[in-house]
Design an enzyme around this catalytic site. Structure first.
Site, PDB file in Angstrom:
ATOM      1  N   SER A  29       0.750  -1.291  -0.016  1.00  0.00           N
ATOM      2  CA  SER A  29      -0.023  -0.029   0.011  1.00  0.00           C
ATOM      3  C   SER A  29       0.976   1.095   0.069  1.00  0.00           C
ATOM      4  CB  SER A  29      -0.895   0.080   1.330  1.00  0.00           C
ATOM      5  OG  SER A  29      -1.958   0.866   1.133  1.00  0.00           O
ATOM      6  N   MET A  30       0.847   1.937   0.984  1.00  0.00           N
ATOM      7  CA  MET A  30       1.713   3.257   1.103  1.00  0.00           C
ATOM      8  C   MET A  30       3.169   2.871   0.931  1.00  0.00           C
ATOM      9  SD  MET A  30       2.697   5.849   4.280  1.00  0.00           S
ATOM     10  CE  MET A  30       3.458   4.747   4.926  1.00  0.00           C
TER      11      MET A  30
END
Length: 253
Positions: free
Chosen positions: A80-81
């Site tokens: 994700s991030m």
């Protein structure tokens, strides 16, 4: 089959999380894979430090702090991030003329060129952040039951979403990466498949995309299958390095 040469796997966390999300991988992955969880400021062992809330500043800080780990045979992994940060780190290392990772592993993320700014909640709205945590899954129920843990989690999540929101994709400065790019995604994640598949445009050499049943945290929901895939892709990376850098063609799995 011979055991591949050892490789360091630098693991960048998802928004709202600490490096501890990767600690159990040290027991579950083969010994030739050295798992290096990367702790970001403001959480875990660094909880007393101020958050970094700007993408470029976070990438620059990772490159400085992890300089020693990013020597020899290493691979960047992010979920994700963390996937976006790993991409930014790889681009910055190339710009600086520093040693490059043997591969970039991106999990649970839109391609940098296809990010959807409207997907993130208002980072100043606790109710919106809490609803986002519920939707994404992956947060233990005991966190929701503790006001103290929720405060810590929401503060971390808000800071990390501001990091993501500050990312700017510029095609001229983001040419395809000169290393294999291996992507992992969940079939039931709310990220549209074309946004994930667009990672292929960021790869100048080998590209693979492995799909798993599950939502945004498919890597936990189907951990054994996911780690098998990570091991398989790392084996390919090391085999290609041993063969002089020849990489397999693009493939979707």
């Amino acid at each position: 089959m011979p055991v591949p040469a050892s490789v360091s796997l630098l693991c960048l966390p998802c928004a709202g999380a600490s490096a501890s999300m990767y600690l159990r991988w040290r027991r579950l992955l083969p010994r030739w894979i050295e798992v290096v969880p990367v702790e970001l400021p403001g959480r875990g062992a660094r909880v007393g430090e101020p958050f970094v809330e700007n993408f470029d500043a976070q990438v620059e800080r990772i490159c400085v702090e992890q300089a020693r780990a990013m020597q020899g045979a290493f691979v960047l992994f992010g979920h994700s991030m963390g996937a976006l940060l790993a991409y930014g780190v790889a681009q910055r290392l190339r710009m600086l003329g520093r040693p490059l990772p043997r591969a970039l592993f991106a999990s649970g993320s839109s391609a940098p060129s296809q990010r959807d700014p409207g997907r993130l909640p208002d980072t100043r709205d606790d109710a919106a952040l809490t609803a986002d945590l519920r939707k994404q899954g992956g947060t233990p129920e005991e966190v929701f039951a503790s006001a103290e843990l929720m405060r810590i989690t929401l503060d971390t999540l808000g800071a990390d979403y501001r990091v993501c929101d500050s990312f700017t994709y510029t095609a001229d400065a983001s040419s395809p990466l000169p290393m294999p790019l291996h992507v992992f995604a969940g079939r039931q994640d709310d990220i549209d498949a074309p946004r994930v598949e667009a990672w292929s445009a960021h790869a100048a050499s080998a590209f693979t995309l492995d799909w798993f049943d599950g939502g945004h945290f498919f890597l936990r929901q189907h951990e054994a299958a996911f780690l098998d895939a990570v091991t398989r892709r790392l084996t390919q990376v090391q085999a290609a390095a041993a063969a002089g850098g020849r990489h397999a063609p693009h493939a979707l799995a």
